[in-house]
Design an enzyme around this catalytic site. Sequence first.
Site, PDB file in Angstrom:
ATOM      1  CG  ASP A  92      22.371 -69.975  -1.260  1.00 23.93           C
ATOM      2  OD1 ASP A  92      22.919 -71.014  -0.842  1.00 23.93           O
ATOM      3  OD2 ASP A  92      22.162 -69.753  -2.471  1.00 23.93           O
ATOM      4  CG  HIS A 103      26.032 -76.247   6.567  1.00 24.16           C
ATOM      5  ND1 HIS A 103      25.290 -75.473   5.711  1.00 24.16           N
ATOM      6  CD2 HIS A 103      26.454 -77.307   5.828  1.00 24.16           C
ATOM      7  CE1 HIS A 103      25.241 -76.040   4.517  1.00 24.16           C
ATOM      8  NE2 HIS A 103      25.954 -77.153   4.559  1.00 24.16           N
ATOM      9  CG  LEU A 146      11.115 -62.880  16.244  1.00 31.81           C
ATOM     10  CD1 LEU A 146      10.767 -61.864  15.165  1.00 31.81           C
ATOM     11  CD2 LEU A 146      12.623 -63.128  16.264  1.00 31.81           C
TER      12      LEU A 146
END
Length: 238
Positions: free
Chosen positions: A16, A33, A127
């Site tokens: 955020d 972004h 991962l």
Amino acid sequence: MLDRDRMPRHVAIIMDGNGRWAKAHNVPRVLGHNAGMKAMKKIVDHSDKLGIEYLTVYAFSTENWKRSVEEVSGIFKLLVKYVQSDLKELIENNVRVNILGDYSAIPDDARASLEKTLRETHDNDGLKFNIAINYGSRDEMRRGISEICQMVKDGEIDPEDVTEEMIGAHLFTGHENIPDPEVIIRTSGEERLSNFLLWQSAYSEFVFVDDLWPDFTPARYEEALAIYQSRDRRFGGR
Ligand code: IPE
Ligand code: IPE
Ligand code: MG
């Protein structure tokens, strides 16, 4: 100091603060972004280096559709850019990408790139990188409950046969057997879940940091993980 021998298996992150970062730098939100994607790339690499098994990031919520069309389409364009430019690296690093959320609702080109990434990383066993897109925990539970109700209706189970494991298995995380996150990190100083992993976070530790997401570095990540390691997890026991 981070203890490499006590790493969580699953770290979830609410990324955020991209909008506030853009405002602070006097640039359009979409550039916030973009900076956020770059930060995410580094955190993915670093999670892999730290030997974390599962990393889940909240990229777009079911509520984020409320934003302007420009911002929403900008976010999906960036997502396409990220998965296309990084696919080779993800494959090289043996990362397996998985999506949490109903991504059928996102623009066609973004969906197609994501599907390609899912296919091409499917057999990797490094991962596990879960991207929550058009994800909302209440929507996830609604879907799971609906599937379980259908099983009852079809006579496969009785209502009293419903178990917690069964509910977990019918969530997006259950489809891939993803364990509950030991820790959820949220950046930007906000201290709420915003409809993220409500069921799965029953015993997660929460670490809230003030950095805006684009400013969150691997070093800050290690600090957040060290805070998690300092917690005393009791799970209701003494
Ligand atoms: C997080 O940053 C990214 C998404 C929700 C897609 P925000 O865009 O929410 O940034 P702030 O909260 O407005 O600063
Ligand atoms: C949560 O952030 C969703 C993502 C990070 C993708 P928001 O910025 O949408 O959450 P609120 O609106 O501050 O609760
Ligand atoms: Mg926000």
